[in-house]
Design a protein around this motif. Structure first.
Motif, PDB file in Angstrom:
ATOM      1  N   PRO A   1       0.662  -1.240   0.003  1.00  0.00           N
ATOM      2  CA  PRO A   1      -0.107   0.001   0.150  1.00  0.00           C
ATOM      3  C   PRO A   1       0.998   1.271  -0.093  1.00  0.00           C
ATOM      4  CG  PRO A   1      -0.803  -1.568   1.662  1.00  0.00           C
ATOM      5  CD  PRO A   1       0.396  -2.256   1.202  1.00  0.00           C
ATOM      6  N   GLY A   2       0.555   2.253  -0.839  1.00  0.00           N
ATOM      7  CA  GLY A   2       1.216   3.338  -0.956  1.00  0.00           C
ATOM      8  C   GLY A   2       2.587   3.417  -1.557  1.00  0.00           C
ATOM      9  N   ALA A   3       2.887   2.372  -2.260  1.00  0.00           N
ATOM     10  CA  ALA A   3       4.131   2.207  -3.001  1.00  0.00           C
ATOM     11  C   ALA A   3       4.176   3.157  -4.150  1.00  0.00           C
ATOM     12  CB  ALA A   3       4.327   0.643  -3.092  1.00  0.00           C
ATOM     13  N   GLY A   4       3.095   3.518  -4.595  1.00  0.00           N
ATOM     14  CA  GLY A   4       3.183   4.383  -5.857  1.00  0.00           C
ATOM     15  C   GLY A   4       2.613   4.002  -7.065  1.00  0.00           C
ATOM     16  N   LYS A   5       1.784   2.900  -6.872  1.00  0.00           N
ATOM     17  CA  LYS A   5       1.272   2.229  -7.977  1.00  0.00           C
ATOM     18  C   LYS A   5       0.378   2.904  -8.767  1.00  0.00           C
ATOM     19  CE  LYS A   5      -0.747  -0.753  -5.142  1.00  0.00           C
ATOM     20  NZ  LYS A   5      -0.192  -0.265  -3.835  1.00  0.00           N
ATOM     21  N   SER A   6      -0.436   3.690  -8.244  1.00  0.00           N
ATOM     22  CA  SER A   6      -1.153   4.533  -9.026  1.00  0.00           C
ATOM     23  C   SER A   6      -0.587   5.718  -9.624  1.00  0.00           C
ATOM     24  CB  SER A   6      -2.532   5.149  -8.281  1.00  0.00           C
ATOM     25  OG  SER A   6      -3.270   4.285  -7.534  1.00  0.00           O
ATOM     26  N   THR A   7       0.356   6.439  -9.052  1.00  0.00           N
ATOM     27  CA  THR A   7       1.094   7.236  -9.689  1.00  0.00           C
ATOM     28  C   THR A   7       2.114   6.708 -11.039  1.00  0.00           C
ATOM     29  OG1 THR A   7       1.650   8.174  -7.390  1.00  0.00           O
ATOM     30  CG2 THR A   7       3.111   9.100  -9.094  1.00  0.00           C
TER      31      THR A   7
ATOM     32  N   ARG B   1      -6.114  11.236  -9.260  1.00  0.00           N
ATOM     33  CA  ARG B   1      -4.957  11.259 -10.199  1.00  0.00           C
ATOM     34  C   ARG B   1      -4.945  10.944 -11.505  1.00  0.00           C
ATOM     35  NH1 ARG B   1      -2.586   8.175  -6.101  1.00  0.00           N
ATOM     36  NH2 ARG B   1      -3.050   9.741  -4.749  1.00  0.00           N
TER      37      ARG B   1
ATOM     38  N   ASN C   1      10.375   1.997  -6.683  1.00  0.00           N
ATOM     39  CA  ASN C   1       9.618   3.486  -7.061  1.00  0.00           C
ATOM     40  C   ASN C   1      10.254   4.334  -5.622  1.00  0.00           C
ATOM     41  OD1 ASN C   1       8.321   5.612  -8.205  1.00  0.00           O
ATOM     42  ND2 ASN C   1       6.884   5.318  -6.787  1.00  0.00           N
ATOM     43  N   LYS C   2      10.150   5.856  -5.662  1.00  0.00           N
ATOM     44  CA  LYS C   2      10.465   6.690  -5.038  1.00  0.00           C
ATOM     45  C   LYS C   2      12.094   6.754  -4.736  1.00  0.00           C
ATOM     46  CE  LYS C   2       6.246   6.366  -2.476  1.00  0.00           C
ATOM     47  NZ  LYS C   2       5.459   6.392  -1.157  1.00  0.00           N
TER      48      LYS C   2
ATOM     49  N   ASP D   1      13.842   8.715  -5.497  1.00  0.00           N
ATOM     50  CA  ASP D   1      14.352  10.077  -5.020  1.00  0.00           C
ATOM     51  C   ASP D   1      14.687  10.127  -3.361  1.00  0.00           C
ATOM     52  OD1 ASP D   1      11.324   9.783  -4.745  1.00  0.00           O
ATOM     53  OD2 ASP D   1      11.252  11.869  -4.300  1.00  0.00           O
TER      54      ASP D   1
ATOM     55  N   ALA E   1       8.080   8.146  -9.854  1.00  0.00           N
ATOM     56  CA  ALA E   1       6.905   8.300 -10.745  1.00  0.00           C
ATOM     57  C   ALA E   1       6.424   9.567 -10.532  1.00  0.00           C
ATOM     58  CB  ALA E   1       6.048   7.107 -10.135  1.00  0.00           C
TER      59      ALA E   1
END
Ligand SMILES: Nc1nc2c(ncn2[C@@H]2O[C@H](COP(=O)(O)OP(=O)(O)OP(=O)(O)O)[C@@H](O)[C@H]2O)c(=O)[nH]1
Ligand SMILES: [Mg+2]
Length: 325
Positions: free
Chosen positions: A64-70, A108, A201-202, A204, A237
């Motif tokens: 959850p929150g890993a950035g899948k949707s982004t 998003r 992802n992330k 950065d 992402a």
């Protein structure tokens, strides 16, 4: 609703003809299950007419929150730049409604709301026969027959159903984040086994190199066989960085599978799983009906009294049961 008069077959024709409202309604039927969903499935098979699945499906899964949707939203940009049509199915097994946690995803992905070649849809469980594991692949077929080249299936969370649904795609992308053993968590959830492409992802944030090293270790330990070695890619992402590389990896996986025959094999295995799941769900439904009547209650009392045994009681109920319609 008076509009509900249109038949599943009519709605599907509308969807195949490019009508988005019809497409949305067909997907609702699939989501709800039962007779109409069955009619849709039959009509879709008729529309495909032996040409096989038309959409190539890409699962996007991870914690959850890993950035899948982004990531999914950024992938839409990449696909659209190539002039191809893409649909997104956001699957949320935990939510009884279409909404809730998914709403943020909608917002998003709303950037693409005016693009006719993009279709975004959430799907939640309705507790019907077979649940999402049955509905999601059918929805994918519907989207394929409606002319979408690609269907991205985002699953929320990392439970068993999510892994099941995510693994039911042609290519599965597993998204992890830098920091505290996210890769190890993904492995525990069974995600590393179904991954064809890994995304850290992330990137950065600090710890991306460590997450990548963790994944490599997990992969070595699992000793996955086969010619395809899941690549590990880093993305940010939110800024679209590295996303084109992810898409390139997906396309390479597709080409490799198409050339080796692995794709057909994978789709056959998936179809077999789907059938097994439906048979199981229907047998479960039948067993509920068989054990619900007056005679079943009498037999239960008899077993409790010691007049008969449960095996004999089960034999009697099964012998008397009507065959599956
Ligand atoms: N710093 C940073 N934040 C990111 C990146 N990608 C996504 N995020 C942020 O992470 C948060 C979660 O992103 P989502 O795309 O909603 O993640 P998700 O995996 O779809 O979340 P669920 O569907 O709820 O499981 C949001 O606040 C994003 O802006 C990234 O590359 N870097
Ligand atoms: Mg999401």
């Amino acid at each position: 609703m008076a509009r509900a008069a249109a038949s599943p077959e009519d709605l599907l024709s509308g969807a195949v003809g490019g009508d988005r409202a019809s497409l949305a309604r067909v997907l609702s039927l699939v989501e709800r299950g039962g007779g109409p969903a069955r009619a849709v499935a039959r009509a879709v098979a008729g529309a495909l007419d032996g040409r096989g699945e038309r959409a190539y499906t890409v699962g996007i899964t991870g914690s959850p929150g890993a950035g899948k949707s982004t990531l999914t939203s950024a992938l839409i940009d990449v696909v659209r730049a190539r002039g191809e049509r893409v649909a997104v199915l956001a699957v949320d097994p935990s939510s009884p409604f279409t909404g809730g946690a998914i709403l943020g995803d909608r917002v998003r992905m709303g950037d693409h709301a005016l693009d006719d070649a993009v279709f975004v849809r959430s799907m939640a469980t309705r507790g019907h026969l077979g649940g999402l594991a049955v509905a999601a692949p059918e929805a994918v077929r519907v989207l394929g027959s409606a002319g979408f080249h690609w269907v991205l299936v985002e699953t929320v969370g990392v439970g068993q159903v999510e892994v099941e649904v995510a693994g039911q795609t042609d290519t599965t992308v597993v998204v992890v984040n830098p920091g505290w053993g996210d890769a190890v968590q993904a492995a525990k959830a069974g995600l590393t086994e179904i991954a064809d492409v890994f995304v850290v992802n992330k990137a950065d944030r600090p710890g991306a190199a460590e997450a990548e090293a963790d994944l490599r270790r997990v992969l070595e330990l699992s000793g996955a066989a086969g010619s395809w070695r899941p690549p590990i890619l880093r993305t940010t992402a939110t800024r679209g960085e590295g996303v084109a590389g992810v898409w390139e990896a997906v396309r390479r996986h597709r080409d490799e599978q198409a050339a080796s025959g692995g794709l057909d094999e994978r789709r056959r295995r998936r179809a077999a799983d789907e059938i097994t799941r439906l048979v199981g769900a229907r047998l479960l439904e039948r067993s509920g009906a068989i054990t619900a009547g007056d005679r079943a209650a009498e037999l239960a009392a008899a077993v409790a009294r010691g007049d008969t045994d449960p095996w004999t009681a089960a034999d009697e109920l099964l012998a008397a049961a009507a065959p599956d319609p």
